[in-house]
Design a protein around this motif. Structure first.
Motif, PDB file in Angstrom:
ATOM      1  N   ASP A 111       0.992  -1.675  -0.257  1.00  9.70           N
ATOM      2  CA  ASP A 111       0.630  -0.082   0.353  1.00  9.70           C
ATOM      3  C   ASP A 111       0.860   0.870   0.056  1.00  9.70           C
ATOM      4  O   ASP A 111       1.917   1.284   0.483  1.00  9.70           O
ATOM      5  N   PRO A 112       0.478   2.304  -1.116  1.00 10.09           N
ATOM      6  CA  PRO A 112       1.752   3.410  -0.698  1.00 10.09           C
ATOM      7  C   PRO A 112       1.621   4.128   0.262  1.00 10.09           C
ATOM      8  O   PRO A 112       2.858   4.972   0.728  1.00 10.09           O
ATOM      9  N   ASP A 113       0.453   4.034   1.471  1.00  7.63           N
ATOM     10  CA  ASP A 113       0.691   4.427   3.229  1.00  7.63           C
ATOM     11  C   ASP A 113       1.889   3.085   3.647  1.00  7.63           C
ATOM     12  O   ASP A 113       1.478   3.765   4.552  1.00  7.63           O
ATOM     13  N   GLY A 114       1.398   2.431   3.413  1.00  8.68           N
ATOM     14  CA  GLY A 114       2.179   1.421   4.282  1.00  8.68           C
ATOM     15  C   GLY A 114       1.614   0.434   4.144  1.00  8.68           C
ATOM     16  O   GLY A 114       0.208   0.170   4.527  1.00  8.68           O
ATOM     17  N   GLY A 115       2.558  -0.521   4.860  1.00 11.73           N
ATOM     18  CA  GLY A 115       1.546  -1.911   5.118  1.00 11.73           C
ATOM     19  C   GLY A 115       0.836  -2.390   3.512  1.00 11.73           C
ATOM     20  O   GLY A 115       1.850  -2.432   2.326  1.00 11.73           O
ATOM     21  N   TYR A 116       0.550  -3.116   4.204  1.00 13.78           N
ATOM     22  CA  TYR A 116      -0.467  -4.032   2.282  1.00 13.78           C
ATOM     23  C   TYR A 116      -1.857  -3.690   2.357  1.00 13.78           C
ATOM     24  O   TYR A 116      -2.882  -3.502   2.890  1.00 13.78           O
ATOM     25  N   CYS A 117      -2.469  -3.458   0.823  1.00 14.61           N
ATOM     26  CA  CYS A 117      -3.792  -3.656   0.532  1.00 14.61           C
ATOM     27  C   CYS A 117      -4.298  -4.218   1.159  1.00 14.61           C
ATOM     28  O   CYS A 117      -5.144  -4.868   0.898  1.00 14.61           O
ATOM     29  N   LEU A 118      -4.038  -6.108   1.372  1.00 17.17           N
ATOM     30  CA  LEU A 118      -4.446  -6.585   1.793  1.00 17.17           C
ATOM     31  C   LEU A 118      -3.533  -7.941   2.183  1.00 17.17           C
ATOM     32  O   LEU A 118      -3.524  -8.501   2.480  1.00 17.17           O
ATOM     33  N   PRO A 119      -3.816  -6.786   3.867  1.00 13.95           N
ATOM     34  CA  PRO A 119      -2.973  -8.053   4.998  1.00 13.95           C
ATOM     35  C   PRO A 119      -2.502  -9.347   4.809  1.00 13.95           C
ATOM     36  O   PRO A 119      -1.820  -9.655   5.327  1.00 13.95           O
TER      37      PRO A 119
END
Length: 129
Positions: A111-119
């Motif tokens: 995810d551009p904001d950090g983390g993942y779009c599908l954690p």
């Protein structure tokens, strides 16, 4: 639902063995039938919100993710051919291990904001790595 005895799986496992590791310990290529299940010509990033992927691509990407996790656990060093995007807008084939494909796809899920779009999917891939 029928239950198959474990012995019924032995021939199938025996067939996969030679395709995944050579007699001299050299890494082999996964059979094409297995590679066809992989995210080799699409990205798991298609599953992310905002990708606006058509339903058939979403289904293919979801099935590909499951195949990737399965083979990552079973044959992480086996080779596959992944189609990578190039600047001109096309793709180019590149031989990669299953592990490298998993790492590539984890990047696609970032995810551009950090983390993942599908954690949850990212966690399952990371656990298999």
């Amino acid at each position: 639902m029928s239950i198959r005895p474990v012995g019924a799986l032995v021939p199938a496992i025996a067939l996969l063995g030679p395709a995944c590791s050579g007699a001299d310990g050299e890494t082999e290529t996964l059979p094409q039938s297995v590679q066809d299940e992989f995210p080799l010509d699409l990205s798991l990033g298609n599953l992310c919100l905002g990708a606006e992927s058509p339903p058939h691509v979403l289904g293919q990407a979801a099935r590909s993710a499951e195949a990737l996790i399965r083979e990552l656990r079973a044959h992480p060093d086996a080779l596959v051919t992944k189609m990578l995007p190039i600047e001109s807008g096309g793709t180019t084939p590149e031989e990669m291990t299953v592990r490298e494909v998993a790492e590539f796809e984890l990047d696609a899920l970032e995810d551009p904001d950090g983390g993942y779009c599908l954690p949850e999917l990212a966690r399952r891939i990371e656990d298999a790595l």
